[in-house]
Design an enzyme around this catalytic site. Structure first.
Site, mmCIF file in Angstrom:
data_model
loop_
_atom_site.group_PDB
_atom_site.id
_atom_site.type_symbol
_atom_site.label_atom_id
_atom_site.label_comp_id
_atom_site.label_asym_id
_atom_site.label_seq_id
_atom_site.Cartn_x
_atom_site.Cartn_y
_atom_site.Cartn_z
ATOM 1 N N PRO A 1 -35.146 22.588 17.883
ATOM 2 C CA PRO A 1 -34.762 24.137 18.056
ATOM 3 C C PRO A 1 -35.224 24.387 19.308
ATOM 4 C CG PRO A 1 -35.707 23.699 15.842
ATOM 5 C CD PRO A 1 -35.836 22.240 16.715
ATOM 6 N N GLY B 1 -28.494 20.245 37.677
ATOM 7 C CA GLY B 1 -27.363 19.643 38.379
ATOM 8 C C GLY B 1 -26.280 20.259 38.121
ATOM 9 N N PHE B 2 -25.933 20.787 36.809
ATOM 10 C CA PHE B 2 -24.845 21.537 36.253
ATOM 11 C C PHE B 2 -23.608 20.931 36.499
ATOM 12 C CE2 PHE B 2 -28.557 24.251 37.698
ATOM 13 C CZ PHE B 2 -28.915 24.758 36.381
ATOM 14 N N GLU C 1 -23.396 23.058 27.525
ATOM 15 C CA GLU C 1 -22.560 24.081 28.085
ATOM 16 C C GLU C 1 -21.772 25.084 27.499
ATOM 17 O OE1 GLU C 1 -20.212 20.967 30.988
ATOM 18 O OE2 GLU C 1 -20.755 20.041 29.374
HETATM 19 MO MO1 MOS Z 1 -21.613 19.080 33.590
HETATM 20 S S1 MOS Z 1 -20.166 20.365 34.442
HETATM 21 O O1 MOS Z 1 -20.398 18.478 32.542
HETATM 22 O O2 MOS Z 1 -22.516 18.171 34.464
#
Ligand code: MOS
Length: 677
Positions: free
Chosen positions: A567, A223-224, A640
């Site tokens: 990890p 999704g990002f 992120e």
């Molecule tokens: Mo991310 S741009 O906070 O889904």
């Protein structure tokens, strides 16, 4: 840990939104605006309705009702105004996907067309100051006297950096499958980064009580940010299902995704830096120019990372926005921090060269005691540790700073560094933990695993809280009927959901049967500390002097992101972010069609992202950091920060290799070769 759902994913057994077997299902296909601005005069559906299998054509001619106040991108067919080319202006519902798509091609839409403006410029007369920037930061900040700081500086850098429109390209296209029950309840299988938020949004759009809406997103293929807010496909599926009285499925094509699922705003960023002879900043100013649509305001927080990075007596940041005839920009991995740190960290590299100073040392010299803008103490800050550890691992000490002098045949070789940062936040979440009949544990939370490994990380957090093996814990997520939870976004999923899970498990241990948690109260009081993760990116590039191609043989990220929950999962998040940052640095760019509006390059044949061959050696490591101020896991977000700084480090390495500073992303071969002609 290995991913709990890894086996079902690689064997194709994981069920995604469009794949639920639903009886009597029908299909919708959108019709998109051919103009960038104006009004729909008439939609002629006659030919489409005569096509095989067609059940309905939806449009503004007879708009299916929605509650008022819906987000302009979701208020489908409620207005005849066209805000951008590619906006959904009609849709066909048919018995098969093929029939719906074929009929959509013959829906005739007539428009009254107005002149449009789709071009961001730093001198645009429509620029204005938004009330705040995403999600709720002050638009501007000012401390000290910038002009005085620049006047007394031994060296000044005054530069403009530009970033293009960028698009999230998750592997799974945006999709929705909507079903209404006999009592007027709505069930939507959606590609959502948060089922609680998607449920609330759909309830609001359709004027329903929340209890009548259920959103299910058990597996989401990336999704990002593009699936963080509810997208039009979910509204369209639900609307169409109500009209035809049958379930409706919609899967956007890759091209449609470019039009209606959001994008990263282009930016024009001016930076002015002044430093004394020792490299200490005397002034730092960062002004960002960005766009939004005429439908909704999205103001990206591009200059906000500059408020926390470096010590300086004079610090100013500002954001200016212009409403254009474009789709509304939205979240894309590290909105704000990513493009903003690209510009700041590139400008810092320019300052290092102007001063004749090592770029690692320049950053170390400007390390602040407290957050430069607010004066708040950092909950923890190990940027210097990341820079030092990265320099050691990368072999930075042997670096000759002279640009454009290392050559291996046709290849020019260079190295670059940039810092990265991302806020460490959390939001209130609920969770439930119970003992099952067989003695295992069930943990429920409306979290989302969008490919991050959240399901697995939460299993580990619950197992540690309960003091049992992870195999005995089963985490259920991706369903709005589960305890309410915030979206998988802002790198705060694990911190938010995990905190609630720890509390629920603690309560289960004392109760013996069930634990219910709601962290709303304990999340207050966030203002005592400046909370951020930090990192440093080191890059080696090889630039072909013949073709201008840039290759990245080595990419190293060192992060200080609190306690790392797992990890293996964390490494994947970091290197995934860094790989996406390489795409931003070298490949990714959506062109705006100035003449007709909308976007050019609406597919993966033209919108390039890194493939395996592009990342032969990408590595992420981290410092041992535990941040007890943040949450019971002592963790920070990791989704992120990997993308932040990567593009700057690449650009800085390209300068070191070639002696040529490219200030417009992406650094494509033409920009390397052009200066010679
Ligand atoms: Mo991310 S741009 O906070 O889904």
């Amino acid at each position: 840990m290995n991913r709990i759902e890894g086996r079902v994913k690689v064997t194709g057994l994981a069920t995604y939104a469009a794949e639920y077997p639903v009886e009597d299902v029908t299909y919708a296909f959108p019709v998109q605006s051919q103009i960038a601005k104006g009004r729909v005069r008439h939609v002629d559906a006659q030919d489409a309705l005569a096509m095989p299998g067609v059940l309905a054509v939806l449009s503004g001619e007879d708009p299916p009702p929605l509650a008022s106040g819906a987000d302009g991108e979701l208020a489908l067919f409620q207005s005849r105004e066209v805000a951008y080319r590619g906006q959904i202006v009609a849709a066909v519902v048919a018995d098969t996907y093929e029939n719906a798509r074929a009929a959509a091609a013959v829906v005739r839409v007539d428009y009254d067309s107005d002149d449009h403006d789709v071009s961001l410029r730093a001198d645009h007369p429509g620029l204005y100051k938004p009330d705040h920037v995403n999600p709720a930061y002050p638009t501007d900040s000012e401390k000290g006297d910038i002009e005085a700081g620049l006047a007394e500086a031994a060296t000044v850098v005054d530069v403009v950096y530009e970033t293009p429109v960028l698009h999230n390209n998750p592997m799974e296209p945006h999709a929705a499958l909507a079903c209404w029950d006999d009592e007027g309840g709505l069930l939507v299988y959606d590609t959502a980064q948060g089922t609680t938020l998607s449920r609330d949004t759909l309830a609001q759009v359709f004027g329903l009580p929340k209890e009548r809406v259920r959103v299910v997103s058990r597996h989401v293929g990336g999704g990002f940010g593009s699936k963080g807010t509810t997208r039009p496909q979910a509204v369209l599926a639900a609307m169409a299902a109500r009209v035809v009285g049958r379930p409706v499925k919609i899967v956007l094509t890759r091209q449609q995704m470019f039009d209606v699922t959001g994008y990263r705003t282009p930016t024009i960023q001016r930076l002015r830096l002044g430093a004394d002879a020792q490299g200490r900043l005397t002034a730092l100013e960062h002004v960002a120019y960005e766009q939004t649509s005429t439908l909704e305001e999205f103001a990206e927080q591009t200059a906000t990372p500059t408020r926390i990075m470096y010590a300086t007596p004079a610090l100013r940041t500002a954001h200016r926005l212009v409403r254009l005839d474009v789709a509304t920009p939205s979240w894309m991995r590290a909105p704000g921090e990513c493009p903003g740190m690209y510009a700041l960290e590139s400008a810092m590299d320019e300052l290092a060269y102007a001063l004749g100073m090592d770029p690692v040392e320049l950053r170390v010299v400007n390390e602040p005691e407290t957050e430069p803008d607010s004066g708040l103490p950092f909950s923890s800050r190990n940027l210097v540790g990341c820079l030092r550890e990265g320099a050691r691992r990368f072999g930075w000490e042997h670096r000759d700073p002279t640009p454009g002098v290392r050559r291996d045949g046709e290849w020019l070789i260079g190295t670059g560094v940039a810092a990265s940062t991302y806020p460490a936040r959390r939001r209130p979440s609920k969770a439930r933990a119970v003992v099952e009949d067989d003695g295992d544990f069930l943990v429920q939370v409306a979290a989302a695993d969008i490919g991050t490994g959240a399901r697995t990380a939460l299993t580990r957090i619950a197992a540690e809280a309960l003091g049992v093996a992870p195999e005995r814990v089963h985490v259920e997520l991706g369903d709005s009927d589960l305890p309410e939870a915030p979206v998988a976004g802002g790198s705060m999923g694990t911190a938010s959901w995990g905190s609630a899970i720890v509390r629920a498990c603690e309560e289960l241990k004392s109760d013996g049967k069930e634990g219910l948690a709601d962290t709303t109260e304990e999340v207050r009081g966030d203002a005592a500390f400046s909370r951020h993760a930090f990192g440093a990116q080191f890059v080696e590039v090889r630039v072909s002097s013949v073709t201008g191609e840039v290759r990245v043989p080595r990419l190293l990220g060192v992060f200080a992101a609190g306690r790392i929950v797992d990890p293996k999962l964390a490494r994947s998040q970091f290197i995934g972010g860094m790989t996406m940052g390489m795409g931003m640095g070298l490949m990714e760019e959506t062109l705006t069609d100035e003449e007709f509006g909308g976007f050019l390059r609406r597919d993966l044949a033209q919108y390039h992202v890194p493939a395996c061959a592009d990342v032969p050696d990408v590595e992420a490591v981290w410092l041992d950091e535990r941040d007890a101020e943040l949450n019971p896991m002592a963790s920070k977000g990791i989704g992120e920060i990997g993308i932040v700084g990567t593009a700057a480090a690449i650009g800085n390495a390209v300068y070191h290799a070639t002696g040529h500073r490219v200030r417009e992303l992406p650094i494509t071969p033409d920009k390397i070769l052009m200066p010679r002609f």
